[in-house]
Enzyme design. Structure first.
Site, PDB file in Angstrom:
ATOM      1  N   CYS A   2       0.755  -1.276  -0.095  1.00  0.00           N
ATOM      2  CA  CYS A   2       0.006  -0.134   0.120  1.00  0.00           C
ATOM      3  C   CYS A   2       0.895   1.310  -0.206  1.00  0.00           C
ATOM      4  O   CYS A   2       1.752   1.310   0.459  1.00  0.00           O
ATOM      5  CB  CYS A   2      -0.898  -0.112   1.389  1.00  0.00           C
ATOM      6  SG  CYS A   2      -2.274  -1.411   1.338  1.00  0.00           S
ATOM      7  N   ARG A  26       4.760   0.880  -7.667  1.00  0.00           N
ATOM      8  CA  ARG A  26       4.596  -0.252  -6.533  1.00  0.00           C
ATOM      9  C   ARG A  26       3.918  -1.373  -6.495  1.00  0.00           C
ATOM     10  O   ARG A  26       4.044  -2.325  -5.885  1.00  0.00           O
ATOM     11  CB  ARG A  26       4.673   0.242  -5.014  1.00  0.00           C
ATOM     12  CG  ARG A  26       5.634   1.486  -4.941  1.00  0.00           C
ATOM     13  CD  ARG A  26       5.226   2.346  -3.762  1.00  0.00           C
ATOM     14  NE  ARG A  26       4.987   1.571  -2.470  1.00  0.00           N
ATOM     15  CZ  ARG A  26       5.747   1.762  -1.478  1.00  0.00           C
ATOM     16  NH1 ARG A  26       6.745   2.654  -1.177  1.00  0.00           N
ATOM     17  NH2 ARG A  26       5.346   0.997  -0.394  1.00  0.00           N
ATOM     18  N   TRP A  73      -2.814  -2.450  -1.927  1.00  0.00           N
ATOM     19  CA  TRP A  73      -2.405  -3.887  -2.257  1.00  0.00           C
ATOM     20  C   TRP A  73      -3.067  -4.806  -1.467  1.00  0.00           C
ATOM     21  O   TRP A  73      -2.620  -4.778  -0.252  1.00  0.00           O
ATOM     22  CB  TRP A  73      -0.865  -4.036  -2.243  1.00  0.00           C
ATOM     23  CG  TRP A  73      -0.264  -5.231  -2.741  1.00  0.00           C
ATOM     24  CD1 TRP A  73      -0.024  -5.462  -4.167  1.00  0.00           C
ATOM     25  CD2 TRP A  73       0.107  -6.264  -2.056  1.00  0.00           C
ATOM     26  NE1 TRP A  73       0.564  -6.687  -4.223  1.00  0.00           N
ATOM     27  CE2 TRP A  73       0.533  -7.577  -2.950  1.00  0.00           C
ATOM     28  CE3 TRP A  73      -0.073  -6.995  -0.732  1.00  0.00           C
ATOM     29  CZ2 TRP A  73       0.926  -8.581  -2.585  1.00  0.00           C
ATOM     30  CZ3 TRP A  73       0.126  -8.044  -0.240  1.00  0.00           C
ATOM     31  CH2 TRP A  73       0.982  -8.970  -1.187  1.00  0.00           C
ATOM     32  N   ASN A  97      -0.939   1.473   5.934  1.00  0.00           N
ATOM     33  CA  ASN A  97      -0.241   0.293   5.367  1.00  0.00           C
ATOM     34  C   ASN A  97       0.273  -0.644   6.295  1.00  0.00           C
ATOM     35  O   ASN A  97       0.650   0.147   7.200  1.00  0.00           O
ATOM     36  CB  ASN A  97       1.119   0.981   4.472  1.00  0.00           C
ATOM     37  CG  ASN A  97       2.036   0.037   3.848  1.00  0.00           C
ATOM     38  OD1 ASN A  97       1.632  -1.144   3.606  1.00  0.00           O
ATOM     39  ND2 ASN A  97       3.350   0.457   3.913  1.00  0.00           N
ATOM     40  N   GLY A  98       0.222  -2.016   6.126  1.00  0.00           N
ATOM     41  CA  GLY A  98       0.987  -2.843   7.215  1.00  0.00           C
ATOM     42  C   GLY A  98      -0.389  -3.559   7.637  1.00  0.00           C
ATOM     43  O   GLY A  98      -1.303  -3.926   6.744  1.00  0.00           O
ATOM     44  N   GLU A 470      16.743 -17.298 -10.630  1.00  0.00           N
ATOM     45  CA  GLU A 470      16.292 -15.977 -10.868  1.00  0.00           C
ATOM     46  C   GLU A 470      15.872 -15.790 -12.105  1.00  0.00           C
ATOM     47  O   GLU A 470      14.608 -15.063 -12.430  1.00  0.00           O
ATOM     48  CB  GLU A 470      17.791 -14.988 -10.666  1.00  0.00           C
ATOM     49  CG  GLU A 470      17.339 -13.669 -11.161  1.00  0.00           C
ATOM     50  CD  GLU A 470      16.333 -12.827 -10.687  1.00  0.00           C
ATOM     51  OE1 GLU A 470      15.739 -13.229  -9.567  1.00  0.00           O
ATOM     52  OE2 GLU A 470      16.177 -11.686 -10.965  1.00  0.00           O
ATOM     53  N   LYS A 474      11.816 -14.587 -12.722  1.00  0.00           N
ATOM     54  CA  LYS A 474      11.545 -13.520 -13.665  1.00  0.00           C
ATOM     55  C   LYS A 474      10.473 -13.849 -14.612  1.00  0.00           C
ATOM     56  O   LYS A 474       9.363 -13.064 -14.892  1.00  0.00           O
ATOM     57  CB  LYS A 474      12.670 -12.840 -14.491  1.00  0.00           C
ATOM     58  CG  LYS A 474      13.942 -12.261 -14.039  1.00  0.00           C
ATOM     59  CD  LYS A 474      13.500 -10.770 -13.478  1.00  0.00           C
ATOM     60  CE  LYS A 474      12.808 -10.804 -12.203  1.00  0.00           C
ATOM     61  NZ  LYS A 474      13.734 -10.423 -11.156  1.00  0.00           N
ATOM     62  N   GLU A 477       7.180 -14.364 -12.956  1.00  0.00           N
ATOM     63  CA  GLU A 477       6.594 -12.901 -12.176  1.00  0.00           C
ATOM     64  C   GLU A 477       5.905 -12.112 -13.531  1.00  0.00           C
ATOM     65  O   GLU A 477       4.950 -11.519 -13.289  1.00  0.00           O
ATOM     66  CB  GLU A 477       7.803 -12.149 -11.855  1.00  0.00           C
ATOM     67  CG  GLU A 477       8.218 -12.449 -10.356  1.00  0.00           C
ATOM     68  CD  GLU A 477       9.172 -11.146 -10.062  1.00  0.00           C
ATOM     69  OE1 GLU A 477      10.484 -11.345 -10.687  1.00  0.00           O
ATOM     70  OE2 GLU A 477       9.044 -10.657  -9.121  1.00  0.00           O
ATOM     71  N   HIS A 493      16.669 -36.671  -9.373  1.00  0.00           N
ATOM     72  CA  HIS A 493      16.312 -37.068  -8.016  1.00  0.00           C
ATOM     73  C   HIS A 493      14.592 -36.654  -7.899  1.00  0.00           C
ATOM     74  O   HIS A 493      14.055 -36.585  -6.710  1.00  0.00           O
ATOM     75  CB  HIS A 493      17.125 -36.410  -6.865  1.00  0.00           C
ATOM     76  CG  HIS A 493      18.635 -36.868  -7.136  1.00  0.00           C
ATOM     77  ND1 HIS A 493      18.892 -38.068  -6.784  1.00  0.00           N
ATOM     78  CD2 HIS A 493      19.566 -36.166  -7.552  1.00  0.00           C
ATOM     79  CE1 HIS A 493      20.192 -38.158  -6.966  1.00  0.00           C
ATOM     80  NE2 HIS A 493      20.541 -37.014  -7.441  1.00  0.00           N
ATOM     81  N   LYS A 593       6.265  -3.675  -5.561  1.00  0.00           N
ATOM     82  CA  LYS A 593       7.580  -3.365  -5.542  1.00  0.00           C
ATOM     83  C   LYS A 593       8.268  -3.404  -4.288  1.00  0.00           C
ATOM     84  O   LYS A 593       9.323  -3.833  -4.151  1.00  0.00           O
ATOM     85  CB  LYS A 593       7.727  -2.072  -6.122  1.00  0.00           C
ATOM     86  CG  LYS A 593       9.321  -1.313  -6.327  1.00  0.00           C
ATOM     87  CD  LYS A 593       9.597  -2.230  -7.501  1.00  0.00           C
ATOM     88  CE  LYS A 593      11.338  -2.251  -7.754  1.00  0.00           C
ATOM     89  NZ  LYS A 593      11.947  -3.288  -8.506  1.00  0.00           N
TER      90      LYS A 593
END
Ligand code: F6R
Length: 598
Positions: A2, A26, A73, A97-98, A470, A474, A477, A493, A593
């Site tokens: 947020c 964000r 968010w 926010n939180g 990574e 990417k 996402e 395995h 973000k």
């Protein structure tokens, strides 16, 4: 997460809307504002993008000198108008926010007192509690203090109260918050980047310091005392960040990496890191989340190989819950692009409570993690706007590389020639990276084929396992293609059971000591009819039959800098695949973000 912005100024809605625009990067799902207008609080909210809110506001023009705004968010409750902030109760409106962890208990209590709730959020209890205490003859400050004493969890709050004077209050615990005062007004925000040109002086409040802003003054309220605020300069003020000629910020940030690494290698001075006494260290622990964690994973290989230091790495959300053993002369490093990630911050506070030496590696110099660690090093990536981290990752790696050289030097583990070679490789790095980027159209072709699949397995070995991870992160996402990564030797395995003609495997196979082993792994994949994509050395192409769009040749790259170069094709592949699938690469769904909640 947020975003919060608030202003006490003439036409306060303008800086608030401008600030909300700057917070868009964000990631968010709805937005809203409350304004004190004609002695009443008016609240307007909208689902989806900020433009929807602006459209609604154009139908009800609002004027007032006290305004708060929010980009949400979703954590508690779906992304819709009812759950969007601000939440209002009587003469109190709040942006948060939180996470209020005990909101269900508080809600029960308030319902018993006769309050009615509209949203499914945790945040709505806050205006109800404040309003409740105001109706019990408390002053505004007393009502806010009484409320926050009951809140468990994390919060940054912007609170608008319609009373004898128009006041905006701000208070936080654990979540980011910044206050600023300029010639035209006073402001609050969850991120200094959201502040406008009138905000050259800023103040980061401590947990539970109450700040009161009105047209007359900005005060730090502490009991009956009102303290002066000691501001610092805002170095993030009004930097206009544009996409330039690129289609997206993600693309721009990928191509920017060459210049950033050139700057870091020209500034090829490791003396900064001499502040750390590596020769005395018994162990380094590196803590981070997501992409920053994969940077830690590569750093582990470098510190162990070049400086002979024991390195442990951990995911921030796990570290403080697993009784980690902290030994004498241990350095705990926290890696965070934003410097605000709640899990990383909580892990830093845990390590500090155990008296560890702590070091922060951040991109945002004034961030909470930077302010709280014993030592802080910047990665100098510049503001990263694309939600998926690209340039911050390579800059994190570059700083770790320089730190590893300094550590190797101090511990005399490698000889002078090897040390010189490591430094020389670092200077070469941006030029090799540039050559890889120049061949981006080859990766566009590979992306065309990759975008036809719903799942991908990434494989790597050694430090490149982290690069495979990574790459998979990417891709998922930004393109929403399901992707997982493994150390190539692990394939047989278990994951090998997944292989068939619908499960492509992408292998990072440069020329190094492990190439032959990787070729065996690749053959195991081919034997199961799984489509293959290889980012690798030309010798592989001679051994494995692949089409043009299934192979991207890596130039000859010195082993030490391989991770920093080989992530470039991963970033480009994710970008192009997502673009072919028509996805919003800069603001992927559900992602934020700066992850400021646990
Ligand atoms: C992925 C990404 C995230 C972040 C993670 C940690 O592209 O950006 O995985 O790396 O949320 O964020 P910071 O580094 O800000 O602590």
């Amino acid at each position: 997460m947020c975003g919060i912005i608030g202003a006490v100024a003439d036409s306060a809605i303008n800086p608030v809307l401008e600030g909300l625009g700057k917070l868009e990067y964000r990631g968010y799902d709805s937005s809203g504002i409350s304004i004190l207008s004609n002695d009443e609080i008016q609240t307007i909210k909208a689902e989806g993008k900020l433009n929807n809110l602006k459209k609604r506001l154009s139908m009800v023009p609002l004027e007032g000198d006290c305004c708060i705004g929010h980009t949400r968010w979703a954590t508690h409750g779906r992304a819709n108008v009812t759950n969007a902030h601000p939440h209002q109760c009587g003469q109190v409106s709040v942006v948060h926010n939180g996470i209020i962890e005990n909101y269900l208990q508080l809600k029960q209590q308030l319902i018993q007192w006769g309050h009615h709730f509209h949203s499914s959020t945790d945040s709505e209890v806050v205006p109800h509690l404040i309003n409740h205490y105001l109706s019990h003859e408390m002053t505004q400050e007393e009502a806010i203090y009484k409320t926050i004493l009951q809140l468990k969890g994390s919060y940054a709050l912007g609170i608008l109260i319609n009373g004898s004077s128009n006041n905006l209050y701000a208070i936080k615990q654990g979540s980011p918050l910044v206050i600023s005062e300029g010639n035209d007004g006073a402001y609050i925000a969850s991120d200094a980047m959201a502040l406008g040109s009138d905000s050259s002086k800023i103040y980061y409040p401590k947990d539970n310091e109450l700040i009161k802003l009105n047209t007359a003054e900005v005060k730090l309220c502490s009991g009956s005392l009102n303290k002066k605020i000691h501001y610092i300069n805002n170095n993030q003020c009004e930097k206009v960040i544009s996409k330039e000629n690129y289609s997206t910020f993600m693309e721009k940030e990928i191509f920017e990496q060459v210049d950033l690494l050139k700057a870091l290698s020209v500034k090829n001075d490791i003396s900064e890191y001499a502040a750390i006494n590596f020769s005395k260290l018994n162990k380094i622990t590196i803590i981070a989340c997501g992409t920053s964690y994969y940077a830690a994973s590569v750093a582990k290989h470098w510190f162990e190989k070049y400086a002979n230091i024991i390195v442990e790495i951990d995911i921030a959300s796990e570290y403080r819950y697993r009784s980690p053993i902290i030994i004498d002369n241990e350095l705990v490093i926290f890696v965070s692009q934003s410097g605000e990630t709640a899990d990383t911050l909580a892990a830093l506070r845990y390590a500090k409570s155990k008296k560890s030496q702590t070091l922060a590696l951040v991109n945002v110099a004034n961030s909470t993690i930077a302010r709280e660690a014993n030592y802080t090093f910047e990665i100098y990536a510049g503001a990263e706007i694309g939600v998926a981290s690209t340039k911050a990752f390579t800059c994190q790696l570059a700083i770790f590389y320089k730190m590893a050289i300094e550590a190797a030097k101090q511990r005399s583990f490698i000889n002078d020639t090897e040390l010189k070679q490591l430094t020389h490789n670092f200077v070469q790095l941006p030029y090799i990276m540039e050559k890889v980027l120049q061949r981006c159209t080859e990766l566009q072709k590979m992306a065309e084929k990759l975008s036809t699949y719903s799942n991908v397995i990434f494989l790597g070995r050694g430090a490149l396992t982290a690069i495979a991870q990574e790459g998979a992160l990417k891709l998922k996402e930004v393109s929403y293609i399901h992707a997982e990564a493994y150390a190539a030797g692990e394939l047989k395995h278990g994951p090998i059971a997944l292989l068939d003609e619908h499960m492509p495997v992408l292998v990072i196979a440069p020329k190094n000591d492990l190439t032959d082993k990787l070729v065996s792994n690749i053959q195991e994949v081919q034997a199961r009819n799984a489509p293959l994509f290889i980012i690798g050395d030309s010798s592989i192409k001679q051994q494995i039959n692949l089409q043009e769009d299934e192979f991207f040749e890596l130039p000859e790259i010195p082993e030490s800098i391989l991770p920093i170069i080989s992530v470039i094709p991963m970033q480009l592949l994710a970008l192009y695949t997502a673009q072919l699938l028509g996805k919003n690469v800069d603001q992927p769904r559900n992602l934020a973000k700066s992850v400021t909640v646990e």
